[in-house]
Design a protein around this motif. Structure first.
Motif, PDB file in Angstrom:
ATOM      1  N   UNK A   6       0.814  -1.304  -0.132  1.00 16.52           N
ATOM      2  CA  UNK A   6       0.041  -0.145   0.204  1.00 16.52           C
ATOM      3  C   UNK A   6       0.892   1.175  -0.045  1.00 16.52           C
ATOM      4  N   UNK A   7       1.327   1.646  -1.103  1.00 12.34           N
ATOM      5  CA  UNK A   7       2.229   2.819  -1.307  1.00 12.34           C
ATOM      6  C   UNK A   7       3.614   2.381  -0.808  1.00 12.34           C
ATOM      7  N   UNK A   8       3.959   2.722   0.301  1.00 14.91           N
ATOM      8  CA  UNK A   8       5.378   2.623   0.860  1.00 14.91           C
ATOM      9  C   UNK A   8       5.199   1.712   2.070  1.00 14.91           C
ATOM     10  N   UNK A   9       3.984   1.003   2.177  1.00 11.86           N
ATOM     11  CA  UNK A   9       3.825   0.265   3.363  1.00 11.86           C
ATOM     12  C   UNK A   9       3.577  -1.503   2.851  1.00 11.86           C
ATOM     13  N   UNK A  20      11.817   4.281   0.616  1.00 18.68           N
ATOM     14  CA  UNK A  20      11.614   3.594   2.020  1.00 18.68           C
ATOM     15  C   UNK A  20      10.459   2.908   2.068  1.00 18.68           C
ATOM     16  N   UNK A  21      10.401   2.025   3.018  1.00 17.95           N
ATOM     17  CA  UNK A  21       9.373   1.212   3.264  1.00 17.95           C
ATOM     18  C   UNK A  21       9.113   1.288   4.855  1.00 17.95           C
ATOM     19  N   UNK A  22       7.799   0.989   5.274  1.00 19.76           N
ATOM     20  CA  UNK A  22       7.458   0.626   6.421  1.00 19.76           C
ATOM     21  C   UNK A  22       6.478  -0.409   6.577  1.00 19.76           C
ATOM     22  N   UNK A  23       6.439  -1.048   7.786  1.00 15.04           N
ATOM     23  CA  UNK A  23       5.441  -2.349   8.207  1.00 15.04           C
ATOM     24  C   UNK A  23       5.211  -2.511   9.419  1.00 15.04           C
ATOM     25  N   UNK A  24       4.439  -3.447   9.917  1.00 10.56           N
ATOM     26  CA  UNK A  24       4.185  -3.358  11.331  1.00 10.56           C
ATOM     27  C   UNK A  24       4.291  -5.163  11.398  1.00 10.56           C
ATOM     28  N   UNK A  25       4.751  -5.438  12.379  1.00  9.14           N
ATOM     29  CA  UNK A  25       4.647  -7.010  12.479  1.00  9.14           C
ATOM     30  C   UNK A  25       4.458  -7.142  14.429  1.00  9.14           C
ATOM     31  N   UNK A  26       3.696  -8.368  14.589  1.00 11.17           N
ATOM     32  CA  UNK A  26       3.503  -8.465  16.201  1.00 11.17           C
ATOM     33  C   UNK A  26       4.873  -8.601  16.949  1.00 11.17           C
ATOM     34  N   UNK A  40      -5.619  -6.351  18.987  1.00  6.35           N
ATOM     35  CA  UNK A  40      -5.105  -5.913  20.241  1.00  6.35           C
ATOM     36  C   UNK A  40      -4.096  -6.723  20.584  1.00  6.35           C
ATOM     37  N   UNK A  41      -3.169  -6.859  19.902  1.00 12.01           N
ATOM     38  CA  UNK A  41      -1.768  -7.417  20.255  1.00 12.01           C
ATOM     39  C   UNK A  41      -0.604  -6.495  20.059  1.00 12.01           C
ATOM     40  N   UNK A  42       0.332  -6.422  21.086  1.00  7.58           N
ATOM     41  CA  UNK A  42       1.338  -5.449  21.022  1.00  7.58           C
ATOM     42  C   UNK A  42       2.049  -5.901  19.885  1.00  7.58           C
ATOM     43  N   UNK A  43       2.474  -4.712  19.040  1.00  4.97           N
ATOM     44  CA  UNK A  43       3.217  -4.802  17.740  1.00  4.97           C
ATOM     45  C   UNK A  43       4.377  -3.777  17.780  1.00  4.97           C
ATOM     46  N   UNK A  44       5.015  -3.936  16.658  1.00 11.93           N
ATOM     47  CA  UNK A  44       6.191  -3.095  16.377  1.00 11.93           C
ATOM     48  C   UNK A  44       6.155  -2.585  14.891  1.00 11.93           C
ATOM     49  N   UNK A  45       6.634  -1.284  14.886  1.00  9.86           N
ATOM     50  CA  UNK A  45       6.829  -0.858  13.241  1.00  9.86           C
ATOM     51  C   UNK A  45       8.354  -0.638  12.873  1.00  9.86           C
ATOM     52  N   UNK A  46       8.430  -1.312  11.699  1.00 12.42           N
ATOM     53  CA  UNK A  46       9.798  -1.128  11.047  1.00 12.42           C
ATOM     54  C   UNK A  46       9.937  -0.410   9.930  1.00 12.42           C
ATOM     55  N   UNK A  47      10.852   0.333   9.719  1.00 14.76           N
ATOM     56  CA  UNK A  47      11.042   1.154   8.676  1.00 14.76           C
ATOM     57  C   UNK A  47      12.395   0.649   7.981  1.00 14.76           C
ATOM     58  N   UNK A  48      12.360   0.875   6.749  1.00 17.84           N
ATOM     59  CA  UNK A  48      13.678   0.715   5.942  1.00 17.84           C
ATOM     60  C   UNK A  48      14.013   2.007   5.184  1.00 17.84           C
ATOM     61  N   UNK A  49      15.210   2.455   5.142  1.00 17.80           N
ATOM     62  CA  UNK A  49      15.221   3.517   4.377  1.00 17.80           C
ATOM     63  C   UNK A  49      16.841   3.322   3.527  1.00 17.80           C
TER      64      UNK A  49
END
Length: 157
Positions: A79-82, A112-118, A147-156
């Protein structure tokens, strides 16, 4: 004498409507194997319907297809840069398919990109970090459906 057959060729291609159920099944099988403790808010049939009616027709959806008759073995949605989804069938992990998907995502979004993972998905953390992604935000999960703790990752680049 023992011989091993060559690894099947993997082709990445844009998903077509007929791929929707198989792509959804990749997600369902992958997360059942990798994330058994996560409570999913949608039934399997709802996920399949979402892929059929929304994801494949309206999102940039890519599939990995095995030449050996293995069918669709991976799915990635951009989805775009995600990177909004990246899943592989459990038996197909460790064969370089995720690497191919990440390379494609970087090619499609060179800025660059971004994403979320648990947070519980440690193998995903190692995978993305190996590809140059950096954890930039941790949450308590209140912003996601599960409702699960997650983390956002970025790549540049």
């Amino acid at each position: 004498m023992t011989t091993s057959s060559p690894a099947p060729k993997i082709t990445l291609r844009r998903a077509v409507p007929d791929d929707a159920v198989a792509a959804a099944d990749v997600l369902l099988r992958s997360r059942a194997a990798a994330l058994p403790t996560v409570a999913w808010p949608r039934s399997d049939d709802e996920v399949r319907g979402h892929f059929r009616n929304v994801v494949v027709p309206h999102r940039e959806t890519w599939v990995a297809e095995a030449s050996s008759g293995g069918g669709i073995v991976g799915v990635m949605v951009l989805a775009g840069d995600k990177v909004s989804q990246l899943y592989l069938l459990p038996d197909w992990r460790g064969h370089g398919i995720g690497d191919l998907f990440v390379a494609l995502a970087k090619e499609r979004s060179p800025g660059g990109l971004t994403l979320w993972t648990f947070q519980v998905n440690e193998p995903a953390h190692r995978f993305y970090e190996r590809h140059g992604f950096v954890a930039v935000e941790h949450t308590d999960g209140s912003g996601n459906e599960e409702r699960e703790p997650d983390v956002r990752y970025d790549w540049q680049p």
